[in-house]
Enzyme design. Structure first.
Site, PDB file in Angstrom:
ATOM      1  N   GLU A 146      46.772  29.134  68.549  1.00  0.00           N
ATOM      2  CA  GLU A 146      47.493  27.964  69.048  1.00  0.00           C
ATOM      3  C   GLU A 146      48.949  28.352  69.220  1.00  0.00           C
ATOM      4  O   GLU A 146      49.459  29.181  68.466  1.00  0.00           O
ATOM      5  CB  GLU A 146      47.453  26.822  68.014  1.00  0.00           C
ATOM      6  CG  GLU A 146      46.512  25.712  68.329  1.00  0.00           C
ATOM      7  CD  GLU A 146      46.487  24.644  67.245  1.00  0.00           C
ATOM      8  OE1 GLU A 146      47.407  24.581  66.410  1.00  0.00           O
ATOM      9  OE2 GLU A 146      45.525  23.871  67.237  1.00  0.00           O
ATOM     10  N   ARG A 183      37.583  12.174  54.701  1.00  0.00           N
ATOM     11  CA  ARG A 183      37.473  11.726  53.301  1.00  0.00           C
ATOM     12  C   ARG A 183      38.585  10.715  53.023  1.00  0.00           C
ATOM     13  O   ARG A 183      39.495  10.550  53.834  1.00  0.00           O
ATOM     14  CB  ARG A 183      37.680  12.931  52.375  1.00  0.00           C
ATOM     15  CG  ARG A 183      39.057  13.562  52.571  1.00  0.00           C
ATOM     16  CD  ARG A 183      39.425  14.619  51.562  1.00  0.00           C
ATOM     17  NE  ARG A 183      40.813  14.991  51.677  1.00  0.00           N
ATOM     18  CZ  ARG A 183      41.324  15.851  52.554  1.00  0.00           C
ATOM     19  NH1 ARG A 183      40.542  16.468  53.413  1.00  0.00           N
ATOM     20  NH2 ARG A 183      42.628  16.100  52.580  1.00  0.00           N
TER      21      ARG A 183
HETATM   22  C1  MV4 Z   1      50.505  24.518  62.722  1.00  0.00           C
HETATM   23  C2  MV4 Z   1      51.895  24.636  62.543  1.00  0.00           C
HETATM   24  C3  MV4 Z   1      52.648  24.968  63.651  1.00  0.00           C
HETATM   25  N1  MV4 Z   1      52.048  25.208  64.821  1.00  0.00           N
HETATM   26  N2  MV4 Z   1      49.960  24.757  63.918  1.00  0.00           N
HETATM   27  C4  MV4 Z   1      49.396  23.817  58.160  1.00  0.00           C
HETATM   28  C5  MV4 Z   1      48.265  23.026  57.608  1.00  0.00           C
HETATM   29  C6  MV4 Z   1      47.207  23.083  58.636  1.00  0.00           C
HETATM   30  N3  MV4 Z   1      46.487  21.862  58.669  1.00  0.00           N
HETATM   31  C7  MV4 Z   1      47.939  23.353  59.909  1.00  0.00           C
HETATM   32  N4  MV4 Z   1      49.284  23.695  59.545  1.00  0.00           N
HETATM   33  C8  MV4 Z   1      50.200  23.988  60.501  1.00  0.00           C
HETATM   34  N5  MV4 Z   1      49.697  24.200  61.723  1.00  0.00           N
HETATM   35  C9  MV4 Z   1      50.735  25.106  64.932  1.00  0.00           C
HETATM   36  N6  MV4 Z   1      50.163  25.366  66.110  1.00  0.00           N
HETATM   37  C10 MV4 Z   1      52.440  24.388  61.307  1.00  0.00           C
HETATM   38  C11 MV4 Z   1      51.586  24.090  60.258  1.00  0.00           C
HETATM   39  C12 MV4 Z   1      52.251  23.889  58.998  1.00  0.00           C
HETATM   40  C13 MV4 Z   1      52.211  22.677  58.337  1.00  0.00           C
HETATM   41  C14 MV4 Z   1      51.521  21.594  58.842  1.00  0.00           C
HETATM   42  C15 MV4 Z   1      51.490  20.400  58.163  1.00  0.00           C
HETATM   43  C16 MV4 Z   1      52.172  20.270  56.957  1.00  0.00           C
HETATM   44  C17 MV4 Z   1      52.847  21.323  56.452  1.00  0.00           C
HETATM   45  C18 MV4 Z   1      52.882  22.535  57.118  1.00  0.00           C
HETATM   46  C19 MV4 Z   1      53.584  23.606  56.578  1.00  0.00           C
HETATM   47  C20 MV4 Z   1      53.608  24.785  57.228  1.00  0.00           C
HETATM   48  C21 MV4 Z   1      52.931  24.941  58.439  1.00  0.00           C
END
Ligand code: MV4
Length: 472
Positions: free
Chosen positions: A199, A291
Site C-alpha cells: 500500500e 468484535r
Molecule cells: C498504514 C500506515 C500508513 N500507511 N498503512 C498500523 C496498524 C495496522 N492496522 C495498519 N497500520 C498502519 N497502516 C499505510 N498504508 C500506518 C499505520 C500505523 C498506524 C495505524 C493506526 C494506528 C497507529 C499506527 C501506528 C503506526 C502505523
C-alpha cells in the site's frame, strides 16, 4: 432470549459481559484457567468451569469450550475481544453445534480477516482504500514494479495480519528488496500465511474508527467515531470520542462509508470500521474489526447505548430499534488504558500482588476493570488491568476530569501507566488536539515524570513547613 450465555474470555471484558447479562436477566457461565481461579469475574458468573491448567491454552481450546457449552445447556457464547473473538473456526463450530456466536457470521470473519480480500470488497463497494496492489505480491521484482508505479514510500502488509502485526515501510528500492522476503517469512511464521501486499505509505495518519451496529434484518447504524491515534507500538493508550479533527460533514461521509463497508461485508452485530485520515482530511478504509473492542465504552458514554446488551439482543434476533437519526452524540468521552507496566523501563510488564487499591469516582467517571486490593496480576496475559472512562461536556472538561481521576487513583504493588498518562493530560499539544499516530514517538519528554507522583498539596505544604523550620 438466551437461556444461558458462556463468556469465552477473562478479566475486564468477562466482567463487562456478565454485567450486561445480569441486566438482561440471563444466567452466565465463566471459564477460567488455574491462575484466574481467584479472579473477580469467576465469582460474578452464575457458574464457572476451569478449562485448562495452562495459562493461555484453555481460553483458546475451541473444542473444549464448545463441548462444555453443549453439556451444560448454553445457547450462546460471547467471545469478548482477543482470544477466539475473530477466529472463524470457532464461530463456525458454534454455528454447527447450534450455539449462537455473539458476533458476525463466520463467513464475515473469514472475509474481513483476509486483508487483501477486505480491500477488494471495499473497493467494489465504493469505500475509499489506499492505492495499493489488488492482489498479494509474489516476489520482490513484482513488488518493485508496483512500488515504482505507485511511488515510494510504500508499506508491506501481511494479508493475514492486522492490528499492526507484519508491517514494514520501504522508502526506496533497496529497502523494499531487503524487507520483502523477511516480511513474507515473518508473515508465514506469525499467521501461517505468507501472502503480503503493498500500500502507499501515509506519513503520520490519524487512526479514526467508526462503531457500527447491524441487526439480522438489514438495519445498520453507526455510532460515531473514536480517535485511537495515541498508541505506542500498536498498543492503544488513550481513545477519544468524538474526534477533534472531524467536522459534521466529514463525520457524515465517513459514517455513511462505514455503513457501506458493513453492508458489503454482510455484517451483523457490533463491529468497527477503521480508517486512516491524512492531514488533508482524505480518509481510507484500513480494516474491519469483527468484535467488540476494548475502547467500546467511550461510545457507550457519548451515545447512551449499551453496546454489549445490543450485541446480545441482535444475536438473539431482535431488531436494532435505533434509526440513524435517533443517534445523538453527547459531549466527549475519553478512555485511559491503565496497564501493569513500567513506562520508565520500556513499558515492561509488572505483575504480582496489588497491595493497595482506590479507584476514582464522581461525576462523569466510569471504571471498567478486574482488579482490587490483594488481586494478583498474572504474568501470562495482556497487561491491561483497568480502564478509566471519563465523560465531560467539553473537551477541556474531559481532559481536566481525566487528570483529576488519574490523580485520585491509587494502585500499589505493581507499576502502572498512571503517572505517564497524567503527564499526557498536561501536555499542551495533547490539550490542543495536536496528536496523530506519531505523537508518543515524537515526545520522549513524556517519560520525564516523577516516579513517586507529583507532590500533592499536602506533601507540598509539609515540605514548605519543613523548609520554613530550617529557615530556607
Ligand atoms: C498504514 C500506515 C500508513 N500507511 N498503512 C498500523 C496498524 C495496522 N492496522 C495498519 N497500520 C498502519 N497502516 C499505510 N498504508 C500506518 C499505520 C500505523 C498506524 C495505524 C493506526 C494506528 C497507529 C499506527 C501506528 C503506526 C502505523
Amino acid at each position: 432470549m438466551f437461556k444461558k450465555v458462556l463468556i469465552a474470555n477473562r478479566g475486564e471484558i468477562a466482567t463487562r459481559v456478565i454485567r450486561a447479562c445480569k441486566e438482561l436477566d440471563i444466567p452466565t457461565v465463566a471459564i477460567y484457567s488455574e491462575d484466574d481461579a481467584t479472579s473477580l469475574y469467576v465469582k460474578k458468573a452464575d457458574e464457572s468451569y476451569m478449562v485448562g491448567p495452562g495459562p493461555i491454552q484453555g481460553y483458546l481450546n475451541i473444542h473444549r469450550i464448545v463441548d462444555l457449552a453443549t453439556r451444560i445447556g448454553v445457547d450462546a457464547i460471547h467471545p469478548g475481544y482477543g482470544f477466539l473473538s475473530e477466529n472463524p473456526k470457532f464461530a463456525e463450530l458454534c454455528e454447527e453445534k447450534g450455539i449462537t456466536f455473539i458476533g458476525p457470521a463466520s463467513t464475515t470473519i473469514t472475509d474481513m480477516g483476509d486483508k487483501v480480500n477486505a480491500r477488494r470488497m471495499m473497493k467494489a463497494a465504493g469505500v475509499p482504500i489506499l492505492p495499493g496492489t489488488e492482489d498479494s505480491v509474489k516476489d520482490a521484482g513484482e513488488a518493485v514494479a508496483f512500488a515504482e508505479e505507485m511511488g515510494y514510500p510504500v508499506m508491506i502488509k501481511a494479508s493475514g495480519g492486522g492490528g499492526g502485526r507484519g508491517l514494514r515501510v520501504a522508502r526506496n528500492r533497496g529497502e523494499l528488496v531487503d524487507s520483502f522476503m523477511t516480511a513474507k517469512k515473518e508473515s508465514a511464521a506469525a499467521f501461517g500465511l505468507s501472502e503480503v501486499f503493498l500500500e502507499k505509505y501515509l506519513e503520520r495518519p490519524h487512526h479514526i474508527e467508526f462503531q457500527i451496529l447491524a441487526d439480522n434484518h438489514g438495519n445498520i447504524v453507526h455510532l460515531g467515531e473514536r480517535d485511537c491515534s495515541i498508541q505506542r507500538r500498536h498498543q492503544k493508550l488513550i481513545e477519544i470520542t468524538p474526534s477533534l479533527m472531524l467536522d459534521e460533514g466529514l463525520r457524515a461521509r465517513m459514517g455513511a462509508d462505514a455503513i457501506k463497508a458493513a453492508a458489503a461485508a454482510n455484517y451483523t452485530n457490533a463491529g468497527t470500521v477503521e480508517f486512516l485520515v491524512d492531514n488533508k482530511m482524505n480518509y481510507y478504509f484500513l480494516e474491519m474489526n469483527t468484535r467488540i473492542q476494548v475502547e467500546h465504552a467511550i461510545t457507550e458514554e457519548t451515545t447512551g447505548i449499551d453496546l454489549v446488551k445490543k450485541q446480545i439482543e441482535i444475536a438473539a434476533g431482535a431488531p436494532l430499534g435505533i434509526r440513524q437519526e435517533d443517534v445523538r452524540i453527547n459531549g466527549y468521552a475519553m478512555e485511559c488504558r491503565i496497564c501493569a507496566e513500567d513506562p520508565k523501563n520500556n513499558f515492561f510488564p509488572s505483575f504480582g500482588k496489588v497491595t493497595a487499591y482506590y479507584s476514582p469516582g464522581g461525576i462523569g467517571v466510569r471504571i471498567d476493570g478486574a482488579i482490587y486490593k490483594d488481586f494478583i496480576v498474572p504474568s501470562h496475559y495482556d497487561s491491561l488491568v483497568v480502564k478509566l472512562i471519563v465523560r465531560g461536556s467539553t473537551w477541556e472538561e474531559t481532559v481536566a476530569r481525566t487528570h483529576r481521576c488519574l490523580d485520585e487513583f491509587v494502585i500499589r504493588g505493581v507499576k502502572t501507566t498512571i503517572l505517564f498518562l497524567k503527564k499526557i493530560m498536561k501536555d499542551p499539544d495533547f490539550k490542543a488536539g495536536g496528536f496523530d499516530t506519531g505523537y508518543i514517538d515524537r515526545k520522549p519528554e513524556l517519560m520525564d515524570y516523577d516516579e513517586y507522583g507529583e507532590p500533592t498539596d499536602v506533601v507540598a505544604a509539609i515540605s514548605a513547613a519543613i523548609a520554613a523550620h530550617h529557615g530556607f
